[in-house]
Design a protein around this motif. Sequence first.
Motif, PDB file in Angstrom:
ATOM      1  N   LYS A  87       0.801  -1.472   0.385  1.00 56.91           N
ATOM      2  CA  LYS A  87       0.102  -0.349  -0.005  1.00 56.91           C
ATOM      3  C   LYS A  87       0.705   1.563   0.096  1.00 56.91           C
ATOM      4  CE  LYS A  87      -4.066  -1.563   1.802  1.00 56.91           C
ATOM      5  NZ  LYS A  87      -4.869  -1.409   3.068  1.00 56.91           N
ATOM      6  N   PHE A  88       0.026   2.341  -0.914  1.00 55.04           N
ATOM      7  CA  PHE A  88       1.183   3.301  -1.287  1.00 55.04           C
ATOM      8  C   PHE A  88       1.110   4.232  -0.131  1.00 55.04           C
ATOM      9  CE2 PHE A  88       0.836   7.963  -1.749  1.00 55.04           C
ATOM     10  CZ  PHE A  88       2.889   8.178  -2.323  1.00 55.04           C
ATOM     11  N   ASN A 124       2.629   2.213 -10.815  1.00 55.33           N
ATOM     12  CA  ASN A 124       2.420   3.529 -10.169  1.00 55.33           C
ATOM     13  C   ASN A 124       2.975   4.292  -9.837  1.00 55.33           C
ATOM     14  OD1 ASN A 124       0.945   5.214  -8.018  1.00 55.33           O
ATOM     15  ND2 ASN A 124      -0.067   3.659  -6.829  1.00 55.33           N
ATOM     16  N   TYR A 126       3.630   7.398  -8.586  1.00 57.49           N
ATOM     17  CA  TYR A 126       3.504   7.647  -6.894  1.00 57.49           C
ATOM     18  C   TYR A 126       4.746   6.773  -6.364  1.00 57.49           C
ATOM     19  CZ  TYR A 126       0.780  11.196  -8.266  1.00 57.49           C
ATOM     20  OH  TYR A 126       1.229  12.886  -9.089  1.00 57.49           O
ATOM     21  N   ASP A 127       4.424   5.340  -6.181  1.00 57.97           N
ATOM     22  CA  ASP A 127       5.514   4.210  -6.083  1.00 57.97           C
ATOM     23  C   ASP A 127       6.774   4.487  -5.772  1.00 57.97           C
ATOM     24  OD1 ASP A 127       3.614   2.895  -4.547  1.00 57.97           O
ATOM     25  OD2 ASP A 127       3.087   1.347  -6.066  1.00 57.97           O
TER      26      ASP A 127
ATOM     27  N   GLN B 150      -1.038  12.568  -4.583  1.00 56.89           N
ATOM     28  CA  GLN B 150      -1.177  11.586  -3.264  1.00 56.89           C
ATOM     29  C   GLN B 150      -1.931  11.458  -2.022  1.00 56.89           C
ATOM     30  OE1 GLN B 150       3.660  11.362  -3.085  1.00 56.89           O
ATOM     31  NE2 GLN B 150       3.257  12.692  -4.828  1.00 56.89           N
ATOM     32  N   MET B 153      -4.668   9.561  -3.493  1.00 54.60           N
ATOM     33  CA  MET B 153      -4.252   7.658  -3.278  1.00 54.60           C
ATOM     34  C   MET B 153      -4.478   7.518  -2.234  1.00 54.60           C
ATOM     35  SD  MET B 153      -1.655   6.697  -5.934  1.00 54.60           S
ATOM     36  CE  MET B 153      -0.340   5.586  -4.547  1.00 54.60           C
ATOM     37  N   GLU B 154      -3.966   8.578  -0.911  1.00 56.40           N
ATOM     38  CA  GLU B 154      -3.799   7.563   0.233  1.00 56.40           C
ATOM     39  C   GLU B 154      -5.557   7.484   0.652  1.00 56.40           C
ATOM     40  OE1 GLU B 154      -0.999   9.194   2.737  1.00 56.40           O
ATOM     41  OE2 GLU B 154      -2.366   9.281   4.411  1.00 56.40           O
ATOM     42  N   GLU B 157      -7.230   4.821  -0.915  1.00 61.14           N
ATOM     43  CA  GLU B 157      -5.757   3.200  -0.496  1.00 61.14           C
ATOM     44  C   GLU B 157      -6.911   3.012   0.690  1.00 61.14           C
ATOM     45  OE1 GLU B 157      -2.868   3.185   0.294  1.00 61.14           O
ATOM     46  OE2 GLU B 157      -1.945   2.377  -1.967  1.00 61.14           O
TER      47      GLU B 157
END
Lengths: 1043, 198
Positions: A87-88, A124, A126-127, B150, B153-154, B157
């Motif tokens: 998970k990011f 991804n 951002y990863d 970002q 995205m968090e 998730e």
Amino acid sequence: MALKIVKGSIDRMFDKNLQDLVRGIRNHKEDEAKYISTCIDEIKQELKQDNIAVKANAVCKLTYLQMLGYDVSWAAFNIVEVMSSSKFTYKRIGYLAASQCFHEGTDVIMLTTNQIRKDLSSPNQYDTGVALTGLSCFVTPDLARDLANDIMTLMSHTKPYIRKKAVLIMYKVFLKYPESLRPAFPRLKEKLEDPDPGVQSAAVNVICELARRNPKNYLSLAPLFFKLMTSSTNNWVLIKIIKLFGALTPLEPRLGKKLIEPLTNLIHSTSAMSLLYECVNTVIAVLISLSSGMPNHSASIQLCVQKLRILIEDSDQNLKYLGLLAMSKILKTHPKSVQSHKDLILQCLDDKDESIRLRALDLLYGMVSKKNLMEIVKKLMLHVDKAEGTTYRDELLTKIIDICSQSNFQYITNFEWYISILVELTRLEGTRHGHLIASQMLDVAIRVKAIRGFAVAQMATLLDNAHLLTGNTQRNGICEVLYAAAWICGEFSEHLEDPMQTLEAMLRPKVATLPGHIQAVYVQNAAKLFATVLRKHDGETESQAAQETSQLLIDRLPLFVQSANLEVQERASCILQLVKYIQKLQQKNVEVAEEVTALFAGELNPVAPKAQKKVPIPEGLDLDAWINEPPSGSESEDEKPKAVFAKEEPKHSRSRHTEVDEKELARRREVRKQEQASNPFYIKASPSSQKVYDAPGVEHIPVVQIDLSVPLKVPGMPMSDQYLKLEEERRQKEKAERKKKEKKKKREKRGKERKADSGPESEEDITPAHQVDIVTEEMPENALPSDDDDKDPNDPHKALDIDLDKYVPHCRHLQFIHVLHIVMCRNEFFSKTEIYDFKVVVSVIFENKSDSFLKAMEFNVLDSLNSKLQRPEGAGAHDSLTVPFQLPPGVSNEARFVFSVQSIVMPQKLKGTLTFIVKSDESSTHEKLDFKLHFTCTSYLITTPCYSDAYAKLLESGDLKGSSLRLEGINMPFHHLLARICFHHHFSVVERIDSCASMYSRSIQGHHVCLLVKTTVSIDAKCDEPSLLGNVLDEIKQTFSKC
Amino acid sequence: MIKAILIFNNHGKPRLIRFYQYFAEDMQQQIIRETFHLVSKRDDNVCNFLEGGSLIGGSDYKLIYRHYATLYFVFCVDSSESELGILDLIQVNLLQFVFVETLDKCFENVCELDLIFHMDKVHYILQEVVMGGMVLETNMNEIVAQVELQNRMEKSEGGLSAAPARAVSAVKNMNLPEIPRNINIGDINIKVPSLSPF
């Protein structure tokens, strides 16, 4: 089971998160450390749980504690766990923690290589971004080596967000692994023209950093940067480029000429102060690099100075500061244009901001001339009196001395004045630069022979008034001056008017309170004075005075013999015995003066500080060679203790020895204490300070502080101001005399052209007050003039000094870099029954090295059975492909061609031709360039990580066939050897145990290649395809034969 | 190159530290103390450049700082960075962005406290501005966009598993007395034996 999960998640709800931790710390102000230690215990518990969310939360809190100064390296492994979460959210927390606390010494870093590689290739963005950001903080040489290829690939990623990060991180990779610079450079250069401004800015950033350290290698990029400078609108990029030009111009003056105009335009047009300032700075750099005989640039200098004056006069302190900073750069080459702004700079000395005052001081340093030195120093002396706070005052003091002593006292016309300045500086209370003043006094007195008489007189007064200076006996305090004074008086005692009086002053009981090294000088120089006094009275029969002197020494020296300082004690007792002996001789009326003087005969010449280093080693002398046979026996004995006794015996004796020593010491201490107690001259310490007794030296003797509210004026000292007046008068007189002379001349040569004599006097007109002979420092004969002593051999940037242009052979018009780089390889039909058919993308970089325009480039390769160039449908098998761009002079670009390859077990060379049209102003010609494309077997290998257990299984399976290789004449460190194999041949290190390392790689067709490399530089290799293996080994051999 | 970015308050308490060169923890703290000592004794109306902390850098390095309300933003940079450029960077990007853009959305009155409680978020913002000691992006819109993407995205998730955690942290933020924090569901069985099993 389900219940357990629910309970776990409810538990987690009430775990402390970062905010709770912060709040808790704020609520426990009194016992913060205790609170945090309980928190750390909780965190340790949380890290033990399986739930990754809990772990991430714990790691997040650790990051906060790390900021507060707690060492969290114990959790490094947990951080790696969190980093590898899918998970990011958690990954980001992990990488943040890693970037805050990982460093080259963190051992778990080597576990991260594969994880980072995975993240870098994550779909991804951002990863990938987070991994790049983290890596930029903790990249190690190993990581750089293993990941260089991956990051290079990312530089051509489709997303600009990734591209810019990949470009930027390359700088860190270069620093850690310099070998990657050369292959990465073409691509980096290409990124300067990336359509995305962010990527462009990143590339500019990296190249500027590289070029700043080794500018000469990047000169060839100047045209490209020039284009960017005139086209870019991003101030940040402009500033970087302009700064880079500032570094490049000293190497290439022609560049400077070209730059002046656009820079001047920018100066006039820009509204951004930051850009204006950098432009001015670079113009200054250009002007410095151009020879001074360029009168037409005076306009540019004027413009710069004008703009800087505006900055300095601005109310914004930042601009004022930077203005002064830039001004000091102009000063070096064009001092005249700055000197006219002396008023402004002297004004800045009154500024309330210390940084600005210091800058102004720096400027003054460069502005002095023979003419204005006295005036400027007078102003500074005023500031010294006014200055609050000792730090600034000390800064002023050092600056005054710097200004006066610069370039071998070049600007001092009157050394009497300088000596008086130094003497005046001794009045400063609480200064920490006594040593500096002292060394100046020594320097001047030794090297300027004409001044010795005056200096000695001044020093004698100083010694006489020594009680005024001894208030501060701390190290480097003002009392250090007495060191110089005593030495000068002793060494040049022939100039003393009344040596007897000085001798008496040097032997006062008060002297015993001075630091030891000063007392030692006192004692030694008292002996010199003694010799002088004897000589003075030489010839007089039954000289009363000489005998009195001896008596004085005999009376006073015992005080020094008792000194706790060894040096003082030794010298004193030596001299005391000598004087006693002389006294005996005197009583027998023997002439002794000559013999005593002979003790101190001869001139002491100054020696340059580097002199010792510069003594050339005589031929045939090997300093590293053993003079005697090396004691071979003793060493091996140390390593292997033969018997218990042999080893322990010396220990016993040693400890006994120290015991005795300690007993002895204690006894002596006791004796001394008793002696001190009975000695009426000894001041008894209060019981609380008893510890101090053990310290050797005189520090424990209480010193009475003299508190004087009136500034000290040492009687009989001429004030330096008088000199200023005298000097002015003298100059006036000289001027008048000169005028008279000239008038006379004129009268004689009436009718001839009139000379301008009323203008300001030039430097040469000022004649020094004394004819001084400044003795230069002695250097050994044959000393080498080189001055490279200051280079730091450990500078990491040295490794990056790679000449990027020399690499490829030059062709007249076109440089052709055959970078064979497999960007993508996709197996179209991957099934065992069908023929393998692989596509290999070759990127070729074309660089135009000529001054002409190249166009209509056509690329063709003669296909072989195995490898074929992929041509568009409908084209014939021998048709050439058009290169989709044209090349202006000096530009390079990259084109990609796809080849289909059947078998990869053999290297291939494909012959090809490139045809193109060279277009110059007058004509255009057709030209042809033949080349060979070398498909090495290595290029079919892909760096693939492999775990050691899988590796072991692979080797055990028995499918692999072996071969081996010995490399001759390799003498590089083992890890460099590994790094080369990894980098050039796409292997990864599986495991490294002491003297051997196992490595692995896989071909695009799935062949396994395993290597076992030993420090004896032999390589055992195994592969399921023997011919591939043989070829790869050949290539490895070639790589190493090149180096 | 930027060697370090330090944010601390008027009392020298660190609020965010970011070193681009390795220093051990105690050395980091020493550097913070020294920098604070150098910076804090300066008036607000003097220039924003300072030469040479002795611990970090040396003669080639400069401290460039801004004092904003209760916080100091300090950059330690070498001569390859433009002094005024870095000042702009702090002013335009960091201050406005850190205080106004992100935190303004969550809090009405932005102050030091927000920085204290969201150190991690400030780090993430900073990572979009400076990377490995080099300036990555100066275009504020771009930075805002990336940070928001970002964050989104968090959030996505986080989904269900984060929802209760958020609810709890909302409860905690209500400034209740200390008691709820000490509740541990796991211990309830022992503490409250009257709840006899069914």
